[in-house]
Design a protein around this motif. Structure first.
Motif, PDB file in Angstrom:
ATOM      1  N   PHE A 134       0.873  -1.062  -0.126  1.00  0.00           N
ATOM      2  CA  PHE A 134      -0.111   0.168   0.202  1.00  0.00           C
ATOM      3  C   PHE A 134       1.015   1.087  -0.014  1.00  0.00           C
ATOM      4  N   LYS A 135       2.000   1.093   0.311  1.00  0.00           N
ATOM      5  CA  LYS A 135       3.253   2.310   0.195  1.00  0.00           C
ATOM      6  C   LYS A 135       2.736   3.449   1.233  1.00  0.00           C
ATOM      7  N   VAL A 136       2.166   3.205   2.113  1.00  0.00           N
ATOM      8  CA  VAL A 136       1.927   4.294   3.201  1.00  0.00           C
ATOM      9  C   VAL A 136       2.433   4.420   4.626  1.00  0.00           C
ATOM     10  N   PRO A 137       2.740   5.210   5.202  1.00  0.00           N
ATOM     11  CA  PRO A 137       3.411   5.162   6.468  1.00  0.00           C
ATOM     12  C   PRO A 137       2.899   4.289   7.487  1.00  0.00           C
ATOM     13  N   ILE A 138       3.604   4.134   8.694  1.00  0.00           N
ATOM     14  CA  ILE A 138       2.999   3.159   9.715  1.00  0.00           C
ATOM     15  C   ILE A 138       3.178   3.828  10.900  1.00  0.00           C
ATOM     16  N   MET A 139       2.086   3.876  11.609  1.00  0.00           N
ATOM     17  CA  MET A 139       2.148   4.240  13.038  1.00  0.00           C
ATOM     18  C   MET A 139       2.929   3.308  14.262  1.00  0.00           C
ATOM     19  N   GLY A 140       3.471   3.932  14.901  1.00  0.00           N
ATOM     20  CA  GLY A 140       4.286   2.880  15.889  1.00  0.00           C
ATOM     21  C   GLY A 140       4.945   3.895  17.030  1.00  0.00           C
ATOM     22  N   MET A 141       5.940   2.972  17.525  1.00  0.00           N
ATOM     23  CA  MET A 141       6.601   3.634  18.885  1.00  0.00           C
ATOM     24  C   MET A 141       8.200   3.674  18.469  1.00  0.00           C
ATOM     25  N   ILE A 142       8.764   4.713  19.181  1.00  0.00           N
ATOM     26  CA  ILE A 142      10.155   4.603  19.135  1.00  0.00           C
ATOM     27  C   ILE A 142      10.768   3.784  19.974  1.00  0.00           C
ATOM     28  N   GLY A 143      12.024   3.523  19.727  1.00  0.00           N
ATOM     29  CA  GLY A 143      12.576   2.543  20.704  1.00  0.00           C
ATOM     30  C   GLY A 143      12.156   1.147  20.940  1.00  0.00           C
ATOM     31  N   THR A 144      11.541   0.770  19.675  1.00  0.00           N
ATOM     32  CA  THR A 144      10.871  -0.501  19.501  1.00  0.00           C
ATOM     33  C   THR A 144      11.238  -1.205  18.255  1.00  0.00           C
ATOM     34  N   CYS A 145      10.737  -2.268  17.815  1.00  0.00           N
ATOM     35  CA  CYS A 145      10.946  -3.001  16.606  1.00  0.00           C
ATOM     36  C   CYS A 145      10.191  -1.794  15.589  1.00  0.00           C
ATOM     37  N   HIS A 146       9.245  -1.273  15.901  1.00  0.00           N
ATOM     38  CA  HIS A 146       8.402  -0.451  15.146  1.00  0.00           C
ATOM     39  C   HIS A 146       9.521   0.453  14.314  1.00  0.00           C
ATOM     40  N   GLU A 147      10.506   1.178  15.274  1.00  0.00           N
ATOM     41  CA  GLU A 147      11.404   2.128  14.636  1.00  0.00           C
ATOM     42  C   GLU A 147      12.367   1.488  13.915  1.00  0.00           C
ATOM     43  N   THR A 148      13.011   0.230  14.399  1.00  0.00           N
ATOM     44  CA  THR A 148      14.136  -0.614  13.701  1.00  0.00           C
ATOM     45  C   THR A 148      13.921  -1.264  12.746  1.00  0.00           C
ATOM     46  N   VAL A 149      12.787  -1.811  12.692  1.00  0.00           N
ATOM     47  CA  VAL A 149      12.494  -2.851  11.491  1.00  0.00           C
ATOM     48  C   VAL A 149      11.860  -1.782  10.434  1.00  0.00           C
ATOM     49  N   TYR A 150      10.785  -1.216  10.684  1.00  0.00           N
ATOM     50  CA  TYR A 150      10.246  -0.107   9.677  1.00  0.00           C
ATOM     51  C   TYR A 150      11.172   0.650   9.242  1.00  0.00           C
ATOM     52  N   GLY A 151      12.009   1.399   9.730  1.00  0.00           N
ATOM     53  CA  GLY A 151      13.068   2.207   9.211  1.00  0.00           C
ATOM     54  C   GLY A 151      14.054   1.491   8.140  1.00  0.00           C
ATOM     55  N   ALA A 152      14.270   0.294   8.758  1.00  0.00           N
ATOM     56  CA  ALA A 152      15.352  -0.464   7.883  1.00  0.00           C
ATOM     57  C   ALA A 152      14.698  -0.905   6.780  1.00  0.00           C
ATOM     58  N   ARG A 153      13.501  -1.240   6.637  1.00  0.00           N
ATOM     59  CA  ARG A 153      12.795  -1.547   5.371  1.00  0.00           C
ATOM     60  C   ARG A 153      12.123  -0.351   4.380  1.00  0.00           C
ATOM     61  N   GLY A 154      12.792   0.942   5.050  1.00  0.00           N
ATOM     62  CA  GLY A 154      12.381   2.054   4.232  1.00  0.00           C
ATOM     63  C   GLY A 154      10.794   2.696   4.429  1.00  0.00           C
ATOM     64  N   HIS A 155      10.320   2.243   5.373  1.00  0.00           N
ATOM     65  CA  HIS A 155       8.980   2.815   5.899  1.00  0.00           C
ATOM     66  C   HIS A 155       8.898   4.146   6.647  1.00  0.00           C
ATOM     67  N   VAL A 156       7.882   5.043   6.369  1.00  0.00           N
ATOM     68  CA  VAL A 156       8.055   6.174   7.409  1.00  0.00           C
ATOM     69  C   VAL A 156       7.409   5.626   8.403  1.00  0.00           C
ATOM     70  N   LEU A 157       8.005   6.165   9.709  1.00  0.00           N
ATOM     71  CA  LEU A 157       7.267   5.915  11.011  1.00  0.00           C
ATOM     72  C   LEU A 157       6.593   7.001  11.583  1.00  0.00           C
ATOM     73  N   ILE A 158       5.305   7.102  11.882  1.00  0.00           N
ATOM     74  CA  ILE A 158       4.769   8.131  12.609  1.00  0.00           C
ATOM     75  C   ILE A 158       4.647   7.868  14.035  1.00  0.00           C
ATOM     76  N   ALA A 159       5.503   8.455  14.659  1.00  0.00           N
ATOM     77  CA  ALA A 159       5.662   8.148  15.977  1.00  0.00           C
ATOM     78  C   ALA A 159       4.658   8.358  17.005  1.00  0.00           C
ATOM     79  N   GLU A 160       3.976   7.557  17.887  1.00  0.00           N
ATOM     80  CA  GLU A 160       3.013   7.866  18.649  1.00  0.00           C
ATOM     81  C   GLU A 160       3.210   7.997  20.019  1.00  0.00           C
ATOM     82  N   PHE A 161       2.233   8.779  20.944  1.00  0.00           N
ATOM     83  CA  PHE A 161       2.334   8.896  22.042  1.00  0.00           C
ATOM     84  C   PHE A 161       0.795   8.785  22.608  1.00  0.00           C
ATOM     85  N   TYR A 162       0.698   7.979  23.483  1.00  0.00           N
ATOM     86  CA  TYR A 162      -0.749   7.413  23.974  1.00  0.00           C
ATOM     87  C   TYR A 162      -1.157   8.400  25.196  1.00  0.00           C
TER      88      TYR A 162
END
Length: 240
Positions: A134-162
């Motif tokens: 779908f080639k869209v950003p992914i929401m997730g959290m920094i300091g987790t696999c959201h940040e490391t894996v999504y970034g390594a795969r070239g996806h934009v991370l929208i960092a969330e706070f709850y």
């Protein structure tokens, strides 16, 4: 500028969950349930229409196939099967968005899927496999696999706070099966600090590092409208 996002469209058939009509004017981004933890084809279409009427961007909120458990029970699924599960759900929502002349804004895993992707690289890769389609950003959290894996795969991370969930001392988000009411004033204060300092207090009163590109308020939090209103005021007050 931090956006405010909300998990929405979580009714099912005649069952109701959350006050989407009251919440939609208070947010800028809606994460719409795709049928596997909540919602159905009618609620998906109606939620997309409601978002369009209020100028709210829409992202997909896919889940593990756990309708009875509201997607908040963990399951074991191989990477390809999980990716297919996500693609199936996002594709359905994308159809409703196209029917209303809207575009898919992002992808945000729901509940246990979100938590599992934060700590398990294979799960995070499955999310990326779907996001590749779908080639869209992914929401997730920094300091987790959201940040490391999504970034390594070239996806934009929208960092969330709850705004309405607690953080563990290690920075992990504590995902509960049922959400309880929270103090709107306290939630707004936490959001202000997250935006200004990139810090939040854990349940053990330790400071953890956070980033608030977007702030999440859950529609199934009992006083979600009051929380969203307070958080909106706090976010707007931070703007120049």
């Amino acid at each position: 500028m931090a956006t405010i996002n909300c998990d929405m469209g979580e009714a099912f058939g005649l069952y109701r969950m959350g006050d989407d009509e009251a919440l939609m004017p208070l947010i800028s981004v809606a994460n719409v349930a795709c049928g596997f933890h909540a919602s159905d084809f009618n609620h998906m279409r109606n939620t997309v229409r409601l978002a369009k009427a209020h100028g709210v961007a829409v992202g997909a909120h896919p889940s593990l196939p756990d309708l009875q458990g509201f997607g908040r029970r963990e399951m074991k699924m191989p990477r390809e099967e999980l990716a297919n599960c996500i693609i199936y759900q996002v594709g359905a929502l994308k159809g409703f968005l196209e029917a209303e002349g809207m575009v898919l804004n992002h992808l945000k895993p729901h509940g246990s899927l979100y938590g599992m992707a934060a700590r398990d690289e294979a799960i995070a890769h499955a999310v990326c496999d779907a996001a590749d389609v779908f080639k869209v950003p992914i929401m997730g959290m920094i300091g987790t696999c959201h940040e490391t894996v999504y970034g390594a795969r070239g996806h934009v991370l929208i960092a969330e706070f709850y705004a309405d969930l607690d953080y563990a001392d290690d920075g992990r988000l504590i995902i509960t099966r049922e959400h309880h009411a929270v103090d709107p004033v306290g939630a707004a204060s936490r959001c202000r600090r997250a935006i200004a300092e990139g810090r939040a207090e854990s349940i053990g009163r330790k400071d953890v590092t956070v980033r608030a590109d977007s702030i999440c308020v859950h529609s199934d939090t009992p006083n979600a409208v009051d929380v969203a209103r307070a958080v909106r005021a706090a976010v707007l007050a931070k703007q120049p």
